[in-house]
Design an enzyme around this catalytic site. Structure first.
Site, mmCIF file in Angstrom:
data_model
loop_
_atom_site.group_PDB
_atom_site.id
_atom_site.type_symbol
_atom_site.label_atom_id
_atom_site.label_comp_id
_atom_site.label_asym_id
_atom_site.label_seq_id
_atom_site.Cartn_x
_atom_site.Cartn_y
_atom_site.Cartn_z
ATOM 1 N N MET A 117 0.831 -1.201 0.000
ATOM 2 C CA MET A 117 0.000 0.000 0.000
ATOM 3 C C MET A 117 0.869 1.256 0.000
ATOM 4 S SD MET A 117 -3.533 -0.683 2.055
ATOM 5 C CE MET A 117 -2.881 -0.411 3.687
ATOM 6 N N GLY A 118 2.155 1.089 -0.311
ATOM 7 C CA GLY A 118 3.039 2.246 -0.363
ATOM 8 C C GLY A 118 3.545 2.659 1.004
ATOM 9 N N ASN A 119 4.059 3.896 1.082
ATOM 10 C CA ASN A 119 4.726 4.400 2.292
ATOM 11 C C ASN A 119 5.783 3.387 2.731
ATOM 12 O OD1 ASN A 119 5.207 6.318 4.299
ATOM 13 N ND2 ASN A 119 3.816 5.318 5.728
ATOM 14 N N HIS A 155 9.513 -3.484 3.525
ATOM 15 C CA HIS A 155 9.060 -3.676 2.147
ATOM 16 C C HIS A 155 10.227 -3.997 1.220
ATOM 17 C CE1 HIS A 155 5.716 -0.973 3.662
ATOM 18 N NE2 HIS A 155 5.036 -1.979 3.154
ATOM 19 N N GLN A 157 -10.386 -2.643 2.123
ATOM 20 C CA GLN A 157 -9.930 -3.319 3.344
ATOM 21 C C GLN A 157 -9.922 -2.402 4.560
ATOM 22 O OE1 GLN A 157 -6.055 -4.211 1.406
ATOM 23 N NE2 GLN A 157 -5.132 -3.716 3.392
ATOM 24 N N LYS A 173 4.853 -10.300 9.092
ATOM 25 C CA LYS A 173 4.296 -9.426 10.132
ATOM 26 C C LYS A 173 2.773 -9.530 10.132
ATOM 27 C CE LYS A 173 3.856 -4.941 9.749
ATOM 28 N NZ LYS A 173 2.423 -4.717 10.137
ATOM 29 N N VAL A 190 10.673 -7.905 9.739
ATOM 30 C CA VAL A 190 11.841 -7.025 9.880
ATOM 31 C C VAL A 190 11.593 -6.065 11.041
ATOM 32 C CG1 VAL A 190 13.295 -5.289 8.763
ATOM 33 C CG2 VAL A 190 12.383 -7.207 7.433
ATOM 34 N N SER A 235 4.281 0.789 8.308
ATOM 35 C CA SER A 235 3.990 2.132 7.804
ATOM 36 C C SER A 235 3.242 2.965 8.830
ATOM 37 C CB SER A 235 3.165 2.031 6.515
ATOM 38 O OG SER A 235 3.893 1.371 5.502
#
EC number: 6.3.2.1
Length: 286
Positions: free
Chosen positions: A30-32, A37, A61, A150, A177, A187
Site C-alpha cells: 500500500m506504499g509508504n 518492504h 480493506q 508481520k 523485519v 507504515s
C-alpha cells in the site's frame, strides 16, 4: 530501469512477452515503503527474473472510522526507493482503475480463518484483502508472490486463497523485519509520538518473555495456556498499550489441541498505542 504503470492493460502488455522465458514475482504493497518492504523486494528478486511491486491504498480493506483518508501516500519517495532497489515495474493504479464500481459487487470471502484475531475488530478487512489480492493475481499472473510475516493472519489467508482457487502461484512468507530496538517495522509506526515510540518496543519484549515461558513451561491444557496469555495481556496493558487481542495457536492458525507433542506455535498480538495499531508475532518452536 524501473517503469511505472497506472493502467491494467499497459502493465499486462509489458508483461506478456516476458512470460515465455521469465519468472515473474509480485510484491503487493500500500506504499509508504520502509526497509521491511524492501526486504520483500530483495526476496522476490532471489526467486524471479522480473519483479512487479504494486502500490495501492485499497479502500475495500478499511472499515468505517479507520485511517483510509489519512494513510500516508508517498508515491514519489516510494518510486525512488524501488528504483534504487532495482524493481522492474511499479503498478500504481487509481481506485477507479481497480474498481470501476464501488463497492465492487463481487466478493472474495476467506471464511472462518478471517473471523478471529484481526477479524474480530476489523470484520470486513480480510474481505477487502481477498478481492484486491485476487485482482492483482489476475492482472499480473505472477509465478511467485511475496508477503511479509508481520501480517501473519493475512499470509495464512492468502495461502488458503491460492489453494482454494487453484492459482499456480508460489507464496513466499518473508521474515518480519524489526528496528534495532525490536519494534516491528510498519507504515503506521509514524503515527507514534516520540514518547510512544520509546514505549513501542516493549510489545515485542513481552512477546519474547511469553515465548520463553511457552518453551520452558510444561503446559497440559488450554486453561494453563490462557493463564499465561492473560498475564501477558495485563503486563502489556500496564505498559501503556491497549491490547486488541493476544492469541497463541498452531502456526497454521488452528486451535491448539495437542499440548504434549512438538510445539509449532505462533503468538500473535495487536495492540493500540496512541493512534497506532501495532501488529507483532513470534513463532515458537520447541
Amino acid at each position: 530501469m524501473t517503469i511505472t504503470f497506472n493502467a491494467i492493460q499497459d502493465l499486462q502488455q509489458a508483461l506478456h512477452p516476458l512470460r515465455t522465458d521469465k519468472k515473474i514475482a509480485l510484491v503487493p504493497t500500500m506504499g509508504n515503503l520502509h526497509d521491511g518492504h524492501i526486504s520483500l523486494v530483495k526476496l522476490a528478486q532471489e526467486h524471479a527474473d522480473v519483479v512487479v511491486v504494486s502500490i495501492f491504498v485499497n479502500p475495500t480493506q478499511f472499515g468505517v472510522g479507520e485511517d483510509l483518508d489519512s494513510y500516508p501516500r508517498t508515491l514519489e519517495a516510494d518510486t525512488q526507493k524501488l528504483t534504487e532497489a532495482g524493481v522492474d515495474y511499479i503498478f500504481a493504479p487509481s481506485v477507479e482503475e481497480m474498481y470501476p464500481v464501488m463497492p465492487p459487487p463481487t466478493q472474495v470471502l476467506a471464511g472462518a480463518i478471517s473471523q478471529y484475531l484481526c477479524g474480530k475488530s476489523r470484520p470486513t478487512h480480510f474481505d477487502g484483502v481477498g478481492i484486491v489480492v485476487t485482482k492483482l493475481f489476475n492482472i499480473v499472473q505472477p509465478n511467485v508472490a511475496v508477503f511479509g510475516k508481520k501480517d501473519y493472519q493475512q499470509l495464512a489467508i492468502i495461502k488458503q486463497l491460492v489453494r482454494d482457487l487453484s492459482y499456480n502461484i508460489e507464496i513466499i512468507g518473508a521474515p518480519l523485519v524489526r528496528a534495532v530496538d525490536g519494534l516491528a517495522l510498519s507504515s503506521r509506526n509514524q503515527y507514534l509520538t516520540e514518547t510512544e515510540r520509546q514505549i513501542a518496543p516493549m510489545l515485542n519484549q513481552h512477546l519474547s518473555k511469553l515465548a520463553q515461558k511457552l518453551k520452558n513451561t510444561p503446559i497440559a491444557n488450554n486453561q494453563q495456556l490462557q493463564a499465561l496469555i492473560e498475564d501477558t495481556i495485563a503486563q502489556i496493558n500496564n505498559a501503556g498499550f491497549r491490547v486488541d487481542y493476544l492469541e497463541v495457536s498452531n502456526q497454521d492458525l488452528s486451535k491448539i489441541t495437542d499440548f504434549y507433542g512438538q510445539k509449532q506455535w505462533v503468538i500473535a498480538v495487536a495492540a493500540w498505542l496512541g493512534k497506532a495499531r501495532l501488529l507483532d508475532n513470534q513463532e515458537v518452536n520447541g
